[in-house]
Motif scaffolding. Structure first.
Motif, PDB file in Angstrom:
ATOM      1  N   ASN A 105      -8.581  -5.891  -3.639  1.00  0.00           N
ATOM      2  CA  ASN A 105      -7.551  -4.880  -3.402  1.00  0.00           C
ATOM      3  C   ASN A 105      -7.339  -3.981  -4.620  1.00  0.00           C
ATOM      4  N   TYR A 147       0.886  -1.167   0.000  1.00  0.00           N
ATOM      5  CA  TYR A 147       0.000   0.000   0.000  1.00  0.00           C
ATOM      6  C   TYR A 147       0.923   1.216   0.000  1.00  0.00           C
ATOM      7  N   LYS A 151      -8.578 -10.648   0.413  1.00  0.00           N
ATOM      8  CA  LYS A 151      -9.104  -9.737  -0.605  1.00  0.00           C
ATOM      9  C   LYS A 151      -8.290  -9.792  -1.902  1.00  0.00           C
ATOM     10  N   THR A 152      -7.061 -10.267  -1.805  1.00  0.00           N
ATOM     11  CA  THR A 152      -6.243 -10.418  -3.006  1.00  0.00           C
ATOM     12  C   THR A 152      -6.764 -11.564  -3.871  1.00  0.00           C
ATOM     13  N   GLY A 177      -2.085  -9.229   7.989  1.00  0.00           N
ATOM     14  CA  GLY A 177      -2.169  -9.537   6.559  1.00  0.00           C
ATOM     15  C   GLY A 177      -3.213 -10.575   6.165  1.00  0.00           C
ATOM     16  N   SER A 186      -6.647 -10.625   6.227  1.00  0.00           N
ATOM     17  CA  SER A 186      -7.741 -10.109   5.390  1.00  0.00           C
ATOM     18  C   SER A 186      -7.210  -9.522   4.084  1.00  0.00           C
ATOM     19  N   THR A 187      -6.015  -8.960   4.147  1.00  0.00           N
ATOM     20  CA  THR A 187      -5.403  -8.412   2.926  1.00  0.00           C
ATOM     21  C   THR A 187      -5.199  -9.517   1.901  1.00  0.00           C
ATOM     22  N   CYS A 227      -2.393   0.557  -4.170  1.00  0.00           N
ATOM     23  CA  CYS A 227      -2.079  -0.862  -3.931  1.00  0.00           C
ATOM     24  C   CYS A 227      -1.315  -1.426  -5.133  1.00  0.00           C
ATOM     25  N   ALA A 260       2.740  -4.799   2.914  1.00  0.00           N
ATOM     26  CA  ALA A 260       1.717  -5.461   3.734  1.00  0.00           C
ATOM     27  C   ALA A 260       1.788  -6.987   3.684  1.00  0.00           C
TER      28      ALA A 260
END
Length: 249
Positions: free
Chosen positions: A53, A13, A47-48, A41, A43-44, A59, A18
């Protein structure tokens, strides 16, 4: 077969790194839990996997993410990807419309117009989400009139209505009471027969109750990934043991 193969994944980000060199092979037909402290990381990465994202300004992603062998960042139709990879969020988020229209929304956007066909999809999706018997006589009522646990099962039905292959779940029971949580967990164990499920959870007991495999995240890295039984009974890394025994987190 693996539903997702992730190799050398890094996510930034702006200047914040991240996710760091993530390598994971997530099996299909299983429930995989992502555990770890807040901001590590989990949830990151979730979402990837359906490119949510992409919506975040600044991003940047490097590495390789494949869904059943297909590179999801290589000229992939994002709408089709999100049909194949459904998402259920932490807080129930039904649309401000009827119960019926919530579930029919996805199929309609994909071109299904027949009222009969939509009715069949709505019923089968609500049945699959174990909520049909509770709502079958009030399908025209607002979805927001349902209880929190019912709203979350409605959101699961909405995700199932477009026939996904994978379900992503970002702490789907954290806003629910113990009885509703139990219903969702029972539901996930039955859904595993048809879908691959990846769930982010802060609830360690939940991970042990429902998941087949567990990945432990810390500061943007995967520290350990193995069968849930192994991760909780015989962790290889001291940091994993410290986290699951409550020494930090």
């Amino acid at each position: 077969m693996n539903c997702f193969e992730i190799k050398g994944l890094n996510l930034y980000y702006d200047k914040f790194h991240a996710l760091k060199n993530i390598d994971l092979e997530l099996e299909s037909g299983k429930i995989t839990a992502f555990i770890g402290p807040s901001g590590c990381g989990k949830s990151t990465l979730l979402k990837t996997l359906n490119r949510m994202n992409d919506l975040v300004e600044g991003c940047r992603i490097t590495g390789d993410v494949r869904l059943f062998g297909e590179d999801i960042y290589d000229d992939t139709d994002v709408n089709l990807l999100r049909r194949r990879v459904g998402m259920v969020f932490q807080k129930p988020n039904p649309f401000p419309m009827s119960i019926f229209d919530n579930v029919a929304y996805g199929p309609r956007t994909h071109g299904i117009k027949s009222r009969f066909e939509l009715g069949e999809i709505v019923e089968s999706s609500l049945r699959a989400a174990a909520i049909w018997d509770e709502v079958k006589d009030r399908l025209k009522k607002p979805a927001l009139s349902l209880s929190g646990g019912q709203q979350q099962r409605l959101c699961i039905a909405r995700a199932l209505a477009v026939s996904p292959e994978v379900l992503l779940m970002d702490e789907p029971t954290s806003a629910l009471d113990p009885i509703s949580t139990g219903k969702i967990e029972e539901l996930l164990l039955t859904l595993r027969e048809k879908y691959s499920i990846i769930i982010v959870t802060h609830n360690m007991q939940q991970a042990t109750r429902i998941s087949d495999s567990t990945a432990f995240f810390l500061l943007g890295e995967v520290i350990e990934y193995d069968s849930t039984e192994t991760v909780f009974a015989m962790p290889r890394d001291q940091r994993t043991e410290d986290y699951i025994t409550g020494r930090f987190g």
